[in-house]
Enzyme design. Structure first.
Site, PDB file in Angstrom:
ATOM      1  N   CYS A 104       0.729  -0.993  -0.359  1.00 34.56           N
ATOM      2  CA  CYS A 104       0.026   0.028   0.215  1.00 34.56           C
ATOM      3  C   CYS A 104       1.089   1.410   0.472  1.00 34.56           C
ATOM      4  CB  CYS A 104      -0.662   0.104   1.125  1.00 34.56           C
ATOM      5  SG  CYS A 104      -1.657   1.276   1.423  1.00 34.56           S
ATOM      6  N   CYS A 201      -3.905  -2.327   7.305  1.00 36.59           N
ATOM      7  CA  CYS A 201      -4.644  -0.545   7.475  1.00 36.59           C
ATOM      8  C   CYS A 201      -5.990  -0.778   7.824  1.00 36.59           C
ATOM      9  CB  CYS A 201      -4.477  -0.123   5.949  1.00 36.59           C
ATOM     10  SG  CYS A 201      -4.595  -0.752   4.594  1.00 36.59           S
TER      11      CYS A 201
END
Length: 373
Positions: A104, A201
């Site tokens: 990410c 996340c």
């Protein structure tokens, strides 16, 4: 006529946590033009029980109001799904344990989001609340460990290149976490007591398996000892990782008079078998190295430092001295050997290399080299 210098504009990636919130305040204090950006990577409509983005967004709005800074929002959930989450599922199906936060950072936060900030929000720099340092020389930008070694997050940033680092600011580089919370309380930020986020996340670790089951079907398989003794059944190799102790449901099983807990040591993804051993220090859990294929260098070729280099194979793990060997031109494998055997070398995880506090780069562990065959 006096020439007025224009303030540098910095976009701060706001997560709703104390770190990014105080980062914005610190930059304001230094005289920058600061604006917040809330990045949404997951549609809670798909999974209300797992995603906390609504809560985080409300926290960000409160912080930006307190600091009196503009707030932008952007939805990268489609990009995240295509580039990060599908890879995450693919690696689990291979029997690996991926780290989507690193991917990410590489593809979403410090690529797509950074470019969006520079091009469309007309910022000069992009800032986040990561604990890491960036140092500049005449030619390059380098990544270093943060002053707060316990909170250092350079491990998650090893995929960034010097060109990217040149546009990034980490305001917390020289701060301790305790100090950041004190600042947040002093300036009356609503998030000063908010707990640090953990796990992936978009999901908390306690809910991980139930979340994963939405995308990977359960397949009952055997749990065996290394001597092929049957101990029980599992829900599918994808839901277990090397070194895992909890969730095996064989805690009451005792081999002979040995009551030590069981740990996952190996997975056979073709036969859907989980192999386990007893005892935290069981030699089957040790590896003296690993194989990888491609090493990402931030600047310097790691082979220049192979006698001085240390490697860290998990976040917050103690680094260990290592050496590099190119072993095959055909498949481009690189062998990394530790100074001494270590526990839980897990395929799919990242191995990050350091020269003292300087982050040199890293790679994905393809296969561990077991201490015992």
């Amino acid at each position: 006529m006096v020439k007025i210098m224009k303030k540098k504009k910095i976009i701060v990636a706001m997560s709703g946590g104390v770190d990014s919130s105080v980062s914005a305040w610190l930059l304001l204090k230094q005289g920058y033009q600061v604006e917040g950006l809330f990045m949404k990577n997951w549609d809670e409509d798909d999974s209300n029980d797992y995603c906390s983005s609504k809560i985080d967004f409300n926290d960000v709005k409160k912080v930006c109001k307190t600091l009196n800074i503009p707030l932008h929002t952007i939805n990268f959930s489609e990009e995240y799904w295509e580039n990060v989450f599908l890879n995450f599922l693919k690696e689990h199906k291979k029997g690996n344990t991926p780290n989507p936060d690193i991917l990410c950072n590489k593809i979403i936060k410090f690529n797509i989001c950074l470019k969006f900030s520079l091009k469309y929000l007309k910022s000069d720099y992009f800032a986040t609340g990561h604990y890491a340092k960036i140092k500049k020389t005449k030619k390059n930008f380098y990544l270093y460990r943060a002053h707060d070694k316990k909170k250092d997050q350079s491990y998650f940033l090893y995929t960034l290149k010097s060109k990217i680092l040149s546009k990034i600011i980490f305001p917390l580089a020289y701060f301790k976490k305790k100090k950041i919370r004190k600042i947040a309380k002093k300036i009356k930020l609503s998030v000063y007591k908010k707990k640090d986020s953990t796990g992936i996340c978009f999901i908390q670790p306690k809910k991980f398996n139930s979340f994963l089951k939405q995308y990977i079907p359960q397949k009952i398989g055997k749990i065996l000892t290394m001597s092929k003794e049957f101990l029980g059944l599992h829900l599918g190799y994808e839901f277990y990782t090397i070194g895992q102790r909890k969730g095996l449901n064989i805690g009451g099983k005792k081999k002979k008079k040995n009551a030590y807990p069981w740990y996952v040591v190996k997975k056979d993804i073709y036969l859907n078998i989980i192999f386990v051993v007893q005892g935290l220090r069981n030699p089957y859990l040790l590896s003296y190295g690993f194989l990888t294929k491609k090493i990402h260098y931030i600047n310097d070729n790691i082979f220049y430092f192979k006698k001085k280099c240390v490697v860290q194979i998990k976040y917050r793990q103690e680094p260990i001295i290592c050496e590099f060997f190119k072993i095959s031109k055909k498949n481009n494998y690189i062998k990394v050997i530790f100074k001494k055997p270590i526990l839980y070398v897990t395929p799919g995880q990242s191995a990050v290399f350091y020269l003292k506090n300087k982050c040199l780069g890293g790679s994905i562990i393809k296969k561990n080299i077991p201490y015992l065959p």
